[in-house]
Motif scaffolding. Structure first.
Motif, PDB file in Angstrom:
ATOM      1  N   UNK A  46      36.921 -29.662  43.855  1.00 31.43           N
ATOM      2  CA  UNK A  46      36.623 -30.783  44.751  1.00 31.43           C
ATOM      3  C   UNK A  46      35.218 -30.675  45.325  1.00 31.43           C
ATOM      4  N   UNK A  47      34.828 -29.480  45.764  1.00 33.36           N
ATOM      5  CA  UNK A  47      33.481 -29.292  46.307  1.00 33.36           C
ATOM      6  C   UNK A  47      32.414 -29.587  45.254  1.00 33.36           C
ATOM      7  N   UNK A  48      32.647 -29.122  44.036  1.00 38.03           N
ATOM      8  CA  UNK A  48      31.685 -29.369  42.961  1.00 38.03           C
ATOM      9  C   UNK A  48      31.744 -30.818  42.488  1.00 38.03           C
ATOM     10  N   UNK A  49      32.955 -31.379  42.432  1.00 41.62           N
ATOM     11  CA  UNK A  49      33.107 -32.755  41.968  1.00 41.62           C
ATOM     12  C   UNK A  49      32.487 -33.771  42.896  1.00 41.62           C
ATOM     13  N   UNK A  50      32.477 -33.477  44.193  1.00 39.82           N
ATOM     14  CA  UNK A  50      31.851 -34.381  45.152  1.00 39.82           C
ATOM     15  C   UNK A  50      30.363 -34.526  44.875  1.00 39.82           C
ATOM     16  N   UNK A  51      29.769 -33.467  44.316  1.00 40.29           N
ATOM     17  CA  UNK A  51      28.340 -33.486  44.003  1.00 40.29           C
ATOM     18  C   UNK A  51      28.095 -34.044  42.612  1.00 40.29           C
ATOM     19  N   UNK A  52      28.701 -33.391  41.607  1.00 41.16           N
ATOM     20  CA  UNK A  52      28.368 -33.716  40.212  1.00 41.16           C
ATOM     21  C   UNK A  52      29.157 -34.902  39.669  1.00 41.16           C
ATOM     22  N   UNK A  53      30.135 -35.374  40.428  1.00 43.57           N
ATOM     23  CA  UNK A  53      30.814 -36.596  40.030  1.00 43.57           C
ATOM     24  C   UNK A  53      29.974 -37.828  40.294  1.00 43.57           C
ATOM     25  N   UNK A  54      28.974 -37.675  41.157  1.00 43.77           N
ATOM     26  CA  UNK A  54      28.137 -38.822  41.529  1.00 43.77           C
ATOM     27  C   UNK A  54      26.710 -38.705  41.027  1.00 43.77           C
ATOM     28  N   UNK A  55      26.215 -37.473  40.862  1.00 37.46           N
ATOM     29  CA  UNK A  55      24.832 -37.300  40.426  1.00 37.46           C
ATOM     30  C   UNK A  55      24.659 -37.715  38.968  1.00 37.46           C
ATOM     31  N   UNK A  56      23.601 -38.462  38.638  1.00 36.43           N
ATOM     32  CA  UNK A  56      23.364 -38.847  37.241  1.00 36.43           C
ATOM     33  C   UNK A  56      22.876 -37.693  36.385  1.00 36.43           C
ATOM     34  N   UNK A  57      22.301 -36.643  37.002  1.00 34.01           N
ATOM     35  CA  UNK A  57      21.812 -35.469  36.269  1.00 34.01           C
ATOM     36  C   UNK A  57      21.955 -34.248  37.170  1.00 34.01           C
ATOM     37  N   UNK A  58      22.071 -33.068  36.552  1.00 30.28           N
ATOM     38  CA  UNK A  58      22.334 -31.861  37.330  1.00 30.28           C
ATOM     39  C   UNK A  58      21.069 -31.178  37.815  1.00 30.28           C
ATOM     40  N   UNK A  59      19.927 -31.463  37.217  1.00 31.56           N
ATOM     41  CA  UNK A  59      18.689 -30.805  37.613  1.00 31.56           C
ATOM     42  C   UNK A  59      18.374 -29.613  36.727  1.00 31.56           C
ATOM     43  N   UNK A  60      17.109 -29.249  36.679  1.00 33.98           N
ATOM     44  CA  UNK A  60      16.667 -28.205  35.752  1.00 33.98           C
ATOM     45  C   UNK A  60      17.133 -26.819  36.162  1.00 33.98           C
ATOM     46  N   UNK A  61      17.436 -26.617  37.434  1.00 35.62           N
ATOM     47  CA  UNK A  61      17.810 -25.283  37.906  1.00 35.62           C
ATOM     48  C   UNK A  61      19.300 -24.995  37.766  1.00 35.62           C
ATOM     49  N   UNK A  62      20.078 -25.950  37.320  1.00 34.30           N
ATOM     50  CA  UNK A  62      21.535 -25.763  37.239  1.00 34.30           C
ATOM     51  C   UNK A  62      21.898 -24.742  36.168  1.00 34.30           C
TER      52      UNK A  62
ATOM     53  N   UNK B 125      24.353 -22.935  33.205  1.00 32.63           N
ATOM     54  CA  UNK B 125      25.030 -23.471  32.019  1.00 32.63           C
ATOM     55  C   UNK B 125      26.441 -23.967  32.330  1.00 32.63           C
ATOM     56  N   UNK B 126      27.256 -23.202  33.102  1.00 32.14           N
ATOM     57  CA  UNK B 126      28.596 -23.726  33.428  1.00 32.14           C
ATOM     58  C   UNK B 126      28.537 -25.085  34.128  1.00 32.14           C
TER      59      UNK B 126
ATOM     60  N   UNK C 281      30.109 -23.102  41.655  1.00 33.89           N
ATOM     61  CA  UNK C 281      30.257 -23.269  43.096  1.00 33.89           C
ATOM     62  C   UNK C 281      28.920 -23.079  43.811  1.00 33.89           C
ATOM     63  N   UNK C 282      28.145 -22.079  43.407  1.00 36.88           N
ATOM     64  CA  UNK C 282      26.844 -21.853  44.044  1.00 36.88           C
ATOM     65  C   UNK C 282      25.903 -23.021  43.835  1.00 36.88           C
ATOM     66  N   UNK C 283      25.916 -23.598  42.619  1.00 39.36           N
ATOM     67  CA  UNK C 283      25.069 -24.768  42.368  1.00 39.36           C
ATOM     68  C   UNK C 283      25.468 -25.934  43.280  1.00 39.36           C
ATOM     69  N   UNK C 284      26.777 -26.157  43.402  1.00 38.75           N
ATOM     70  CA  UNK C 284      27.252 -27.254  44.247  1.00 38.75           C
ATOM     71  C   UNK C 284      26.913 -26.999  45.720  1.00 38.75           C
ATOM     72  N   UNK C 285      27.054 -25.763  46.157  1.00 38.10           N
ATOM     73  CA  UNK C 285      26.792 -25.440  47.561  1.00 38.10           C
ATOM     74  C   UNK C 285      25.321 -25.613  47.920  1.00 38.10           C
ATOM     75  N   UNK C 286      24.428 -25.466  46.939  1.00 31.78           N
ATOM     76  CA  UNK C 286      23.018 -25.736  47.214  1.00 31.78           C
ATOM     77  C   UNK C 286      22.838 -27.174  47.697  1.00 31.78           C
ATOM     78  N   UNK C 287      23.591 -28.094  47.081  1.00 33.55           N
ATOM     79  CA  UNK C 287      23.516 -29.496  47.499  1.00 33.55           C
ATOM     80  C   UNK C 287      24.163 -29.701  48.863  1.00 33.55           C
ATOM     81  N   UNK C 288      25.307 -29.056  49.083  1.00 35.57           N
ATOM     82  CA  UNK C 288      25.972 -29.180  50.384  1.00 35.57           C
ATOM     83  C   UNK C 288      25.096 -28.602  51.495  1.00 35.57           C
ATOM     84  N   UNK C 289      24.368 -27.545  51.189  1.00 35.85           N
ATOM     85  CA  UNK C 289      23.542 -26.898  52.209  1.00 35.85           C
ATOM     86  C   UNK C 289      22.309 -27.719  52.552  1.00 35.85           C
ATOM     87  N   UNK C 290      21.724 -28.374  51.537  1.00 32.28           N
ATOM     88  CA  UNK C 290      20.463 -29.094  51.766  1.00 32.28           C
ATOM     89  C   UNK C 290      20.672 -30.542  52.192  1.00 32.28           C
TER      90      UNK C 290
END
Length: 348
Positions: free
Chosen positions: A90-106, A108-109, A145-154
């Protein structure tokens, strides 16, 4: 002895409940990062049927990230990864379910899971997205989870929550209806080619509407190149109504990616690097619906064939009325008269 044992048990339960280290719980030095963010919208993220989210744990984790508290982050991330994959999804889906791209720093998982999350958000069904998270090893799950939390944190938590609510309230993608259903409901017998006993030697392909194809390329939501075929009517009767009747492709507005259906095959011949046809394979493994068949052998451009060989899937969309018009595809999508599917490539 009994008193000490009881104190240890209480500390252990407190550590499990809060995610704090046992030593901190035993010493009574646990802390929280307040105010906790409002994550009441999190259950709206498609995270898997019947999965109960730990909103308190999620809020404490996000708060720890926003406070840049490394000890709490490490402890809580470990707890989520090991014990609560639904909350992770859910935490990751809230971010990547809406973003059109994940970004270069994401990681592989994250790159691999993000398209699944977008599909889940669009369809309102999260079982596949949860299953993918649940199947990850701990290192991959922690990376996601760490990738998603970067978005939640910023980001602004309220903005993320509003994005989740907007996505959840959006109408689900339409599935095409069979126009013949109206006749069937009225009691009118509808015959198709499958109902007819054709004489030997009669090719059913020429008895049904046919299409031509135009080669194109597109990009997936995560920025990966993908081969694309655009269909246009080549015989009388071909068009949107025919495709709605003969396929279960979805109406597509050029946003996101349509569903993948491995039963639809784009046949490609290796010997001369050419396309042979577009068919639907039935449960018995035999070709059923055939929408396009190459009238002659034409070798594909090297760059298009290399992309086809690498991706081994093709986005098929149509119909467009005038294939030579570069704006025809966009016009069909804007008019709601575009169907699409992601087909597999079958090399022969």
């Amino acid at each position: 002895m009994v008193k000490k044992h009881g104190k240890k048990q209480r500390a252990k339960k407190k550590a499990q409940r809060t995610g704090a280290a046992y030593s901190s719980a035993a010493a009574g030095t646990t802390h929280t990062h307040t105010p906790l963010p409002d994550l009441s919208a999190l259950p709206l993220v498609p995270h898997g049927s019947w999965r109960v989210l730990d909103l308190d744990l999620a809020a404490r984790l996000v708060a720890a990230c926003r406070a840049r508290c490394q000890p709490c982050q490490q402890t809580l991330i470990t707890k989520v990864v090991k014990e609560d994959r639904a909350t992770l999804a859910a935490l990751a889906g809230a971010v990547y379910g809406a973003l059109p791209a994940v970004g270069v720093a994401a990681s592989d998982p994250t790159r691999q899971w993000a398209p699944v999350a977008r599909t889940a958000m669009q369809a309102g069904k999260g079982d596949e997205a949860f299953a993918a998270v649940d199947a990850m090893d701990e290192a991959a799950a922690a990376a996601l989870l760490n990738d998603a939390l970067d978005h939640w944190a910023m980001g602004d938590v309220s903005v993320l929550a509003d994005a989740v609510r907007t996505a959840a309230e959006a109408p689900q993608r339409r599935r095409p209806a069979d126009p013949m259903d109206a006749f069937r409901k009225a009691g009118i017998k509808v015959f198709t080619l499958d109902d007819l006993d054709l004489p030997d030697g009669v090719d059913p392909y020429h008895l049904a509407p046919n299409y031509g194809v135009t080669l194109m390329k597109t990009d997936t939501p995560d920025g990966q190149a993908m081969p694309m075929l655009v269909l246009y009517p080549e015989t009388e009767g071909a068009g949107i109504e025919d495709l709605e009747a003969r396929t279960d492709w979805e109406h597509w507005g050029l946003h996101g990616m349509p569903d993948r259906d491995p039963r639809w095959r784009v046949r490609a011949r290796i010997a001369d690097r050419s396309l042979q046809g577009l068919v639907h394979v039935g449960p018995d493994g035999e070709d059923g619906i055939e929408l396009w068949r190459a009238a002659e052998t034409v070798s594909l451009p090297e760059h298009w064939w290399d992309l086809l060989d690498r991706v081994q899937h093709v986005l098929v969309a149509g119909p467009v009325k005038t294939p030579e018009d570069p704006g025809a595809l966009q016009a069909a999508g804007d008019a709601g008269e575009l169907l699409a599917v992601v087909a597999s490539v079958s090399f022969v």
